[in-house]
Design a protein around this motif. Structure first.
Motif, PDB file in Angstrom:
ATOM      1  N   UNK A 194     -35.484  62.824 -36.053  1.00 21.99           N
ATOM      2  CA  UNK A 194     -34.293  63.441 -36.651  1.00 21.99           C
ATOM      3  C   UNK A 194     -33.450  62.379 -37.356  1.00 21.99           C
ATOM      4  N   UNK A 195     -33.251  61.225 -36.705  1.00 22.42           N
ATOM      5  CA  UNK A 195     -32.485  60.131 -37.311  1.00 22.42           C
ATOM      6  C   UNK A 195     -33.153  59.635 -38.594  1.00 22.42           C
ATOM      7  N   UNK A 196     -34.469  59.520 -38.557  1.00 23.12           N
ATOM      8  CA  UNK A 196     -35.208  59.052 -39.724  1.00 23.12           C
ATOM      9  C   UNK A 196     -35.055  60.046 -40.869  1.00 23.12           C
TER      10      UNK A 196
ATOM     11  N   UNK B 178     -38.906  61.120 -29.078  1.00 22.21           N
ATOM     12  CA  UNK B 178     -39.549  61.047 -30.395  1.00 22.21           C
ATOM     13  C   UNK B 178     -38.870  62.015 -31.362  1.00 22.21           C
ATOM     14  N   UNK B 179     -38.546  63.205 -30.888  1.00 21.04           N
ATOM     15  CA  UNK B 179     -37.882  64.193 -31.748  1.00 21.04           C
ATOM     16  C   UNK B 179     -36.525  63.678 -32.205  1.00 21.04           C
TER      17      UNK B 179
ATOM     18  N   UNK C  32     -36.331  52.018 -49.795  1.00 15.15           N
ATOM     19  CA  UNK C  32     -36.886  51.972 -48.439  1.00 15.15           C
ATOM     20  C   UNK C  32     -36.187  50.916 -47.579  1.00 15.15           C
ATOM     21  N   UNK C  33     -35.914  49.750 -48.132  1.00 19.84           N
ATOM     22  CA  UNK C  33     -35.224  48.706 -47.365  1.00 19.84           C
ATOM     23  C   UNK C  33     -33.863  49.169 -46.884  1.00 19.84           C
ATOM     24  N   UNK C  34     -33.128  49.866 -47.736  1.00 21.25           N
ATOM     25  CA  UNK C  34     -31.810  50.387 -47.348  1.00 21.25           C
ATOM     26  C   UNK C  34     -31.940  51.420 -46.230  1.00 21.25           C
ATOM     27  N   UNK C  35     -32.943  52.269 -46.326  1.00 20.86           N
ATOM     28  CA  UNK C  35     -33.153  53.287 -45.295  1.00 20.86           C
ATOM     29  C   UNK C  35     -33.470  52.616 -43.961  1.00 20.86           C
ATOM     30  N   UNK C  36     -34.378  51.658 -44.001  1.00 22.57           N
ATOM     31  CA  UNK C  36     -34.768  50.966 -42.775  1.00 22.57           C
ATOM     32  C   UNK C  36     -33.574  50.248 -42.158  1.00 22.57           C
ATOM     33  N   UNK C  37     -32.787  49.588 -42.992  1.00 25.49           N
ATOM     34  CA  UNK C  37     -31.611  48.874 -42.473  1.00 25.49           C
ATOM     35  C   UNK C  37     -30.569  49.842 -41.922  1.00 25.49           C
ATOM     36  N   UNK C  38     -30.446  51.014 -42.533  1.00 27.86           N
ATOM     37  CA  UNK C  38     -29.481  52.000 -42.038  1.00 27.86           C
ATOM     38  C   UNK C  38     -29.886  52.515 -40.659  1.00 27.86           C
TER      39      UNK C  38
ATOM     40  N   UNK D 153     -44.751  56.210 -39.863  1.00 27.84           N
ATOM     41  CA  UNK D 153     -44.684  54.747 -39.900  1.00 27.84           C
ATOM     42  C   UNK D 153     -43.364  54.277 -39.313  1.00 27.84           C
ATOM     43  N   UNK D 154     -42.267  54.896 -39.732  1.00 27.31           N
ATOM     44  CA  UNK D 154     -40.943  54.474 -39.257  1.00 27.31           C
ATOM     45  C   UNK D 154     -40.726  54.856 -37.798  1.00 27.31           C
ATOM     46  N   UNK D 155     -41.286  55.972 -37.366  1.00 24.13           N
ATOM     47  CA  UNK D 155     -41.188  56.356 -35.953  1.00 24.13           C
ATOM     48  C   UNK D 155     -41.842  55.288 -35.090  1.00 24.13           C
ATOM     49  N   UNK D 156     -43.008  54.820 -35.518  1.00 25.63           N
ATOM     50  CA  UNK D 156     -43.709  53.763 -34.782  1.00 25.63           C
ATOM     51  C   UNK D 156     -42.882  52.477 -34.759  1.00 25.63           C
ATOM     52  N   UNK D 157     -42.273  52.136 -35.892  1.00 26.69           N
ATOM     53  CA  UNK D 157     -41.436  50.937 -35.976  1.00 26.69           C
ATOM     54  C   UNK D 157     -40.286  51.030 -34.969  1.00 26.69           C
ATOM     55  N   UNK D 158     -39.623  52.183 -34.926  1.00 29.36           N
ATOM     56  CA  UNK D 158     -38.488  52.334 -34.011  1.00 29.36           C
ATOM     57  C   UNK D 158     -38.928  52.366 -32.545  1.00 29.36           C
ATOM     58  N   UNK D 159     -40.034  53.032 -32.267  1.00 33.76           N
ATOM     59  CA  UNK D 159     -40.526  53.080 -30.885  1.00 33.76           C
ATOM     60  C   UNK D 159     -40.968  51.706 -30.390  1.00 33.76           C
ATOM     61  N   UNK D 160     -41.541  50.913 -31.284  1.00 31.27           N
ATOM     62  CA  UNK D 160     -42.002  49.568 -30.915  1.00 31.27           C
ATOM     63  C   UNK D 160     -40.887  48.528 -30.979  1.00 31.27           C
TER      64      UNK D 160
END
Length: 120
Positions: A7-9, A2-3, A29-35, A75-82
């Motif tokens: 860090x990546x986020x 998770x850490x 936000x879309x660019x960040x998520x895609x990156x 929110x993004x941590x959950x997206x990446x973990x899932x």
């Protein structure tokens, strides 16, 4: 793990944090998520943005909304973990390109690709 994800986020978020105040324009936000390797549909992105701006909407008077890192990070941590919003499988993309390769020559010209992406 998770850490490491957080860090990546944070690093991706900081690229778009132009004022260095832990906020980014909602339009980025879309660019960040895609990156971060996630590729949500436009509908999924709008849904995610709605979650992120709910609370700030009342406080924000400007036309441009800003997203705070503290709100985005969990929110993004959950997206990446899932493993939400992952890219389309390679075989599906290959099939799409084969459909565009009308001459069956194994490639698409730059001009044709631009035409398909902007006109059709």
């Amino acid at each position: 793990i998770v850490a490491e994800i957080e860090k990546k986020i944070r690093e991706a978020f900081e690229v778009f944090d132009r004022e260095s105040n832990k906020t980014v324009d909602a339009r980025d936000i879309g660019c960040i998520i895609r990156s971060l390797g996630c590729f949500p549909s436009e509908a999924e992105l709008c849904e995610l943005l709605a979650k992120l701006v709910e609370e700030e909407e009342e406080e924000e008077e400007e036309a441009t909304r800003f997203i705070h890192l503290e709100k985005f990070l969990p929110v993004m941590t959950k997206v990446l973990l899932n493993r939400s919003y992952w890219p389309i499988r390679e075989d599906v993309l290959l099939h799409a390109f084969e459909a565009l390769d009308e001459n069956k020559c194994g490639y698409i010209t730059k001009e044709d690709l631009v035409k398909y992406l902007t006109e059709e």
